[in-house]
Design an enzyme around this catalytic site. Structure first.
Site, PDB file in Angstrom:
ATOM      1  N   CYS A 252     -10.261  -6.986   1.229  1.00  0.00           N
ATOM      2  CA  CYS A 252     -10.731  -5.641   1.584  1.00  0.00           C
ATOM      3  C   CYS A 252     -12.240  -5.520   1.441  1.00  0.00           C
ATOM      4  O   CYS A 252     -12.868  -4.752   2.150  1.00  0.00           O
ATOM      5  CB  CYS A 252     -10.067  -4.603   0.703  1.00  0.00           C
ATOM      6  SG  CYS A 252      -8.329  -4.933   0.444  1.00  0.00           S
TER       7      CYS A 252
ATOM      8  N   THR B 292       0.833  -1.206   0.000  1.00  0.00           N
ATOM      9  CA  THR B 292       0.000   0.000   0.000  1.00  0.00           C
ATOM     10  C   THR B 292       0.869   1.259   0.000  1.00  0.00           C
ATOM     11  O   THR B 292       0.635   2.195  -0.785  1.00  0.00           O
ATOM     12  CB  THR B 292      -0.935  -0.004   1.229  1.00  0.00           C
ATOM     13  OG1 THR B 292      -1.767  -1.167   1.157  1.00  0.00           O
ATOM     14  CG2 THR B 292      -1.804   1.240   1.267  1.00  0.00           C
TER      15      THR B 292
ATOM     16  N   THR C  16      13.186   5.217  11.030  1.00  0.00           N
ATOM     17  CA  THR C  16      14.159   4.144  11.288  1.00  0.00           C
ATOM     18  C   THR C  16      13.747   2.896  10.518  1.00  0.00           C
ATOM     19  O   THR C  16      12.576   2.512  10.521  1.00  0.00           O
ATOM     20  CB  THR C  16      14.225   3.846  12.805  1.00  0.00           C
ATOM     21  OG1 THR C  16      14.604   5.058  13.464  1.00  0.00           O
ATOM     22  CG2 THR C  16      15.225   2.748  13.116  1.00  0.00           C
TER      23      THR C  16
HETATM   24  C1  LIG Z   1      -2.144  -7.155  -0.881  1.00  0.00           C
HETATM   25  C2  LIG Z   1      -2.047  -6.247  -2.027  1.00  0.00           C
HETATM   26  C3  LIG Z   1      -1.658  -4.902  -1.861  1.00  0.00           C
HETATM   27  C4  LIG Z   1      -1.415  -4.307  -0.501  1.00  0.00           C
HETATM   28  O1  LIG Z   1      -0.190  -4.733   0.058  1.00  0.00           O
HETATM   29  P1  LIG Z   1       0.018  -4.540   1.640  1.00  0.00           P
HETATM   30  O2  LIG Z   1       1.451  -4.931   1.848  1.00  0.00           O
HETATM   31  O3  LIG Z   1      -0.948  -5.459   2.305  1.00  0.00           O
HETATM   32  O4  LIG Z   1      -0.221  -3.115   1.944  1.00  0.00           O
HETATM   33  C5  LIG Z   1      -1.556  -4.109  -2.977  1.00  0.00           C
HETATM   34  N1  LIG Z   1      -1.805  -4.598  -4.204  1.00  0.00           N
HETATM   35  C6  LIG Z   1      -2.167  -5.870  -4.413  1.00  0.00           C
HETATM   36  C7  LIG Z   1      -2.404  -6.348  -5.805  1.00  0.00           C
HETATM   37  C8  LIG Z   1      -2.309  -6.738  -3.343  1.00  0.00           C
HETATM   38  O5  LIG Z   1      -2.688  -8.004  -3.550  1.00  0.00           O
END
Ligand SMILES: *Cc1c(COP(=O)(O)O)cnc(C)c1O
Length: 383
Positions: free
Chosen positions: A322, A70, A234
């Protein structure tokens, strides 16, 4: 328990956990400290960066560690917009993960024209639409490498070429492909690539954005000088070490693991397709992640399937983590032109490193009975 939700998250590999352990309480120093333990921690971060660079065929100075997928997606789009804000158009696909989609939509607040590219019934983006909309005012084209819900793999090489013709930056959310497919950053034409540790047996809360050398972008977080002034705070040293170990493990299992998962996934589809009437495959029949199977079981709610499978110790998903818990059908399936009632009946199995033949056999044994039971209660289903 039978865990078939690897696209939502994967367990950390025991070797990943072992590699991380010393960095919590032995080699815990701050990599910015100039004393010996601090320099040891810094070496661990830089060694990890070298492993990522080798794994993806990038330069070491093209790797920026983040807190996950994200953040990497946000950093790519906002970081670029904040640093070169003459171009005012953003192009993304209608099936992007929320991390990209909601970031793009947010940029409309700042005067950007944001355009969602439609997809065909397999979930493949419409290249002609991109060719039609892109111009010299386009800042970034952000199209995912593979979709998390249906597994469809996008033609990113062609998209990169289209973007470059107009001087636009090509970003790809490769969270679902890093560790599953071999990626050669230099060869691919990608300018920015997002990845996340927990989708390929690394820890949660760590990821990276790969940025082509020379491409300027601003940080989201201002503070210290970490990550060459592009990501203050950090460093998550244990996480970064774990992420690098996950890359090493993925490299070792290429390409046999993909073949193994494809066989299991294909068997699962074949067997349930032959046992359950009126089901359909969602996604591309060939250009698809080897571990992903998204189906619609007509006349049955996806949520009911999940709950009944759950009661049998089988853990699957309706699509994206989600959107689970909401009663809206998947926006990805709707974008593919799948009718709302069929989208409502979707079920995703995503396989991974600890999925065995016996797990698949159990699903094949259990699912037809669950479907039969639920359909018997459905007013829509006519026998
Ligand atoms: C899980 C996912 C994310 C988010 O990654 P996180 O490390 O959970 O924030 C973004 N894009 C795709 C395609 C994902 O499957």
């Amino acid at each position: 328990m039978i865990y078939l939700d690897y696209n939502a998250t994967a367990p950390a590999d025991p070797e990943v956990i072992e590699a991380m352990k010393p960095y919590f309480n032995e080699l815990y120093a701050n990599p910015s400290s100039i004393h010996t333990p601090g320099q040891k921690a810094k070496q661990a971060v830089e060694h990890s960066r070298a492993i990522l660079a080798q794994f993806l065929n990038t330069r070491v100075d093209e790797v920026y560690f983040t807190s996950g997928g994200t953040e990497a997606d946000n950093l790519a789009i906002k970081g670029l917009a904040f640093s070169r804000n003459k171009r005012k158009k953003i192009i993304y696909s209608s099936i992007e993960h929320h991390a990209v989609m909601n970031t793009c939509k947010y940029m409309a607040k700042f005067g950007y024209e944001v355009i969602a590219v439609p997809v065909d019934k397999y979930g493949v983006v419409d290249l002609d639409f991109i060719r039609d909309k892109i111009d010299d005012n386009t800042l970034i084209v952000s199209i995912m490498h593979a979709n998390n819900e249906v597994g469809t793999i996008e033609p990113i090489k062609e998209i990169a070429q289209i973007a470059h013709k107009y001087g636009a930056v090509f970003h790809t959310d490769a969270v679902q492909t890093v560790g599953k497919l071999r990626i050669d950053f230099k060869e691919s034409g990608i300018d920015m690539l997002s990845l996340s540790g927990h989708k390929f047996y690394g820890p949660k809360g760590v990821g990276a954005l790969i940025v082509k050398k020379g491409l300027r972008f601003d940080p989201l977080l201002h503070g210290g000088h970490q990550e060459k002034n592009h990501r203050a705070g950090t460093e998550n040293v244990p996480g970064i070490v774990g992420l690098a170990k996950a890359c090493e493990l993925a490299q070792k299992e290429f390409p046999q693991e993909e073949k193994r998962l494809r066989q299991l996934r294909d068997k699962l589809w074949r067997e349930i397709d032959s046992r359950i009437p009126e089901i359909q495959l969602n996604g591309h029949p060939e250009t698809m992640l080897a571990n992903t199977l998204n189906i619609s079981v007509k006349y049955v709610e996806g949520e009911s399937l999940i709950l009944n499978l759950n009661a049998a110790g089988i853990y699957a998903s309706t699509g994206s983590a989600c959107s689970s818990g909401s009663l809206e059908p998947s926006y990805v399936l709707l974008a593919m032109g799948i009718p709302a009632e069929v989208a409502h009946s979707s079920l995703r199995f995503s396989l991974g490193r600890w999925t065995g033949q016996e797990d698949i056999d159990k699903v094949i044994e259990v699912l037809p009975g669950i479907v039969e039971k639920l359909r018997a209660m459905s007013p829509l289903y006519k026998k």
